[in-house]
Design a protein around this motif. Structure first.
Motif, short mmCIF file in Angstrom:
data_model
loop_
_atom_site.label_atom_id
_atom_site.label_comp_id
_atom_site.label_asym_id
_atom_site.label_seq_id
_atom_site.Cartn_x
_atom_site.Cartn_y
_atom_site.Cartn_z
N ALA A 107 0.97 -1.18 -0.34
CA ALA A 107 0.08 0.13 -0.03
C ALA A 107 0.91 1.22 -0.03
CB ALA A 107 -0.93 0.25 1.34
N VAL A 108 0.38 2.24 -0.66
CA VAL A 108 0.98 3.64 -0.73
C VAL A 108 0.19 4.74 -0.56
CG1 VAL A 108 2.35 5.13 -2.16
CG2 VAL A 108 2.83 2.67 -2.44
N ALA A 109 0.38 5.66 0.38
CA ALA A 109 -0.41 6.82 0.62
C ALA A 109 0.59 8.11 0.44
CB ALA A 109 -1.04 7.05 1.58
N VAL A 110 -0.03 9.17 0.06
CA VAL A 110 0.90 10.43 -0.23
C VAL A 110 0.05 11.62 0.51
CG1 VAL A 110 -0.51 11.03 -2.55
CG2 VAL A 110 2.05 12.17 -1.75
N LYS A 111 0.90 12.55 0.93
CA LYS A 111 0.34 13.69 1.73
C LYS A 111 1.07 15.12 1.32
CE LYS A 111 -0.57 15.71 6.29
NZ LYS A 111 0.00 16.99 5.88
N GLY A 112 0.47 15.99 0.73
CA GLY A 112 1.24 17.31 0.63
C GLY A 112 1.19 18.18 1.64
N SER A 113 2.32 19.14 1.50
CA SER A 113 2.44 20.18 2.54
C SER A 113 1.44 21.02 2.60
CB SER A 113 3.89 20.73 2.37
OG SER A 113 3.78 21.46 1.14
N LYS A 114 0.46 21.41 1.65
CA LYS A 114 -0.70 22.24 1.75
C LYS A 114 -1.88 21.85 1.55
CE LYS A 114 2.72 25.43 -0.90
NZ LYS A 114 2.97 26.31 -1.84
N ARG A 115 -2.59 21.63 0.22
CA ARG A 115 -3.93 21.24 0.24
C ARG A 115 -4.04 19.80 0.09
NH1 ARG A 115 -3.04 20.06 -5.11
NH2 ARG A 115 -1.53 21.10 -6.04
N VAL A 116 -3.24 19.08 -0.47
CA VAL A 116 -3.58 17.52 -0.39
C VAL A 116 -3.36 16.79 1.01
CG1 VAL A 116 -2.32 15.41 -1.44
CG2 VAL A 116 -2.26 17.73 -2.63
N LYS A 117 -4.32 16.29 1.24
CA LYS A 117 -4.65 15.55 2.47
C LYS A 117 -4.14 14.01 2.13
CE LYS A 117 -6.29 19.13 4.42
NZ LYS A 117 -5.07 20.06 5.18
N TRP A 118 -3.91 13.25 3.39
CA TRP A 118 -3.56 11.97 2.89
C TRP A 118 -4.57 11.06 1.96
CZ3 TRP A 118 0.88 9.74 3.67
CH2 TRP A 118 1.53 10.16 4.86
N THR A 119 -3.66 10.58 0.80
CA THR A 119 -4.57 10.07 -0.28
C THR A 119 -3.97 8.75 -0.61
OG1 THR A 119 -4.78 12.19 -1.20
CG2 THR A 119 -5.07 10.45 -2.55
N GLU A 120 -4.89 7.80 -0.49
CA GLU A 120 -4.32 6.28 -0.92
C GLU A 120 -4.20 6.18 -2.22
OE1 GLU A 120 -5.87 2.90 1.16
OE2 GLU A 120 -6.86 4.19 2.42
N SER A 134 5.31 20.22 -1.33
CA SER A 134 6.19 19.06 -0.98
C SER A 134 5.44 18.11 -0.62
CB SER A 134 6.97 19.72 0.42
OG SER A 134 7.72 18.44 1.20
N LEU A 135 5.97 16.71 -0.98
CA LEU A 135 5.29 15.42 -0.75
C LEU A 135 5.81 14.45 0.23
CD1 LEU A 135 4.58 14.74 -4.53
CD2 LEU A 135 3.05 16.00 -2.82
N THR A 136 5.13 13.99 1.04
CA THR A 136 5.33 12.86 2.09
C THR A 136 4.46 11.48 1.66
OG1 THR A 136 5.59 14.38 3.60
CG2 THR A 136 5.21 12.14 4.44
N PHE A 137 5.57 10.34 1.35
CA PHE A 137 4.91 9.21 1.20
C PHE A 137 5.02 8.28 2.36
CE2 PHE A 137 5.95 10.84 -3.24
CZ PHE A 137 4.53 10.13 -3.81
N ARG A 138 3.91 7.41 2.40
CA ARG A 138 3.85 6.16 3.62
C ARG A 138 3.57 4.93 2.79
NH1 ARG A 138 0.59 7.93 7.82
NH2 ARG A 138 2.15 8.95 8.44
N VAL A 139 4.87 4.01 2.85
CA VAL A 139 4.92 2.75 2.29
C VAL A 139 4.55 1.62 3.32
CG1 VAL A 139 5.99 1.33 1.19
CG2 VAL A 139 6.31 3.54 0.61
N MET A 140 3.57 0.91 2.86
CA MET A 140 3.39 -0.52 3.64
C MET A 140 3.81 -1.46 2.92
SD MET A 140 -0.12 -1.81 5.68
CE MET A 140 -0.87 -2.47 4.34
N THR A 141 4.37 -2.61 3.51
CA THR A 141 4.90 -3.82 2.96
C THR A 141 4.04 -4.94 3.31
OG1 THR A 141 6.56 -4.09 4.82
CG2 THR A 141 7.33 -3.18 2.58
N SER A 142 4.20 -6.08 2.79
CA SER A 142 3.27 -7.09 2.96
C SER A 142 3.28 -7.77 4.47
CB SER A 142 3.48 -8.24 2.17
OG SER A 142 4.98 -8.97 2.37
N ASP A 143 4.15 -7.40 5.49
CA ASP A 143 4.33 -7.69 6.63
C ASP A 143 3.56 -6.54 7.51
OD1 ASP A 143 6.14 -6.01 6.24
OD2 ASP A 143 7.69 -7.18 7.62
N HIS A 144 2.73 -5.84 6.85
CA HIS A 144 2.13 -4.56 7.60
C HIS A 144 3.10 -3.68 8.27
CE1 HIS A 144 -1.54 -6.65 6.42
NE2 HIS A 144 -1.13 -7.66 7.05
#
Length: 273
Positions: A206-219, A238-248
């Motif tokens: 799974a991947v989610a992204v969040k911007g530094s201004k208007r973009v909220k956490w988006t899968e 500016s963009l922040t990404f959250r990555v989840m691997t198969s072991d959660h």
């Protein structure tokens, strides 16, 4: 006083990516759940039986791209220690980036004497061949678990003349140098995000992204292989990404893309799993 408390509660509820508990902020997943920091490391799985063949040239040519979406496994940090896995293992791209330890077994004429097990990364799909049986040419037909190794990898454990050898394999942790890498292609109305150089379990669930201004956490949604998509306009922040691997387990790459990020450029985080 009660009105002030109600107002404070409303303001806190309006912040989607943090919650206040235990005296400090805690990050939330896109679905609103508290992110649990997973300690420990990915542990190897049990050994299982399978078979292995090889494809491509002696230098790994014709194996550096494929169904996982990687453009060049050498540039992406995987080299030619790679494998195309059968449909039973591929899982519509879920296996991409995962690492396997493979050893040649039970074939005195096929196994290379003194060879030790090697670790390879799944970077491609070995497609089924329904014109041939699973025992004669259709090595990657379901439900067979099969490894079509790059030729350089195959020759580390087996004789070229063997063609196909029985192997024993298991999932292992991926050792990567540096942080997780991200590259966005497409345009402001349709973004394709490639995530590479992932350690630990190695695959991306799974991947989610969040911007530094208007973009909220988006899968993001899996497009194909390990290419993820979103129609959200990610430009100009500016963009922040959250990555989840198969072991959660989860890893968050805070502000890994600067405000002036560009399409087609690879950006590397400071951390990995």
């Amino acid at each position: 006083m009660s009105g002030m408390l109600v107002l404070a509660a409303v303001l806190l509820a309006a912040v989607p990516d943090v919650t206040i508990a235990g005296g400090g902020p805690k990050a939330l997943t896109p679905g609103g759940r508290v992110v649990h920091h997973n300690h420990g490391k990915f542990t190897a799985g049990p050994w299982k039986p399978a078979h292995a063949t090889f494809y491509g040239g002696r230098d790994g040519s014709d194996t550096t791209a494929g169904a996982c979406g990687y453009k060049d496994t050498r540039a992406d940090g995987y080299g030619v220690q790679t494998v195309a896995v059968s449909t039973a293992l591929y899982g519509d791209g879920a296996a991409c980036g995962g690492c396997y330890e493979v050893r040649c077994v039970d074939s005195p004429d096929g196994c290379k004497p003194g060879a030790v097990a090697l670790v390879v990364t799944a970077t491609n799909l070995c497609p089924p061949n329904y014109q041939q049986s699973g025992e004669s040419g259709g090595w990657c037909n379901p439900p067979r678990e099969h490894f079509d190794l790059s030729m350089p990898a195959f020759l580390q454990i087996a004789q070229e003349k063997a063609g196909i050898v029985p192997v024993s394999y298991r999932r292992v942790a991926c050792a990567r140098k540096g942080g997780i890498r991200y590259v966005i292609t497409g345009n402001k109305y349709f973004n394709m995000v490639m995530v590479t150089n992932v350690g630990g379990a190695g695959d991306v669930a799974a991947v989610a992204v969040k911007g530094s201004k208007r973009v909220k956490w988006t899968e993001l949604k899996r497009n194909w292989g390990q290419v993820w998509q979103t129609g959200e306009d990610l430009t100009g922040e500016s963009l922040t990404f959250r990555v989840m691997t198969s072991d959660h387990r989860k890893a968050t790459s805070w502000h890994v893309l600067p405000t002036d990020w560009q399409f087609g450029v690879t950006y590397q985080a400071s951390k990995n799993f």
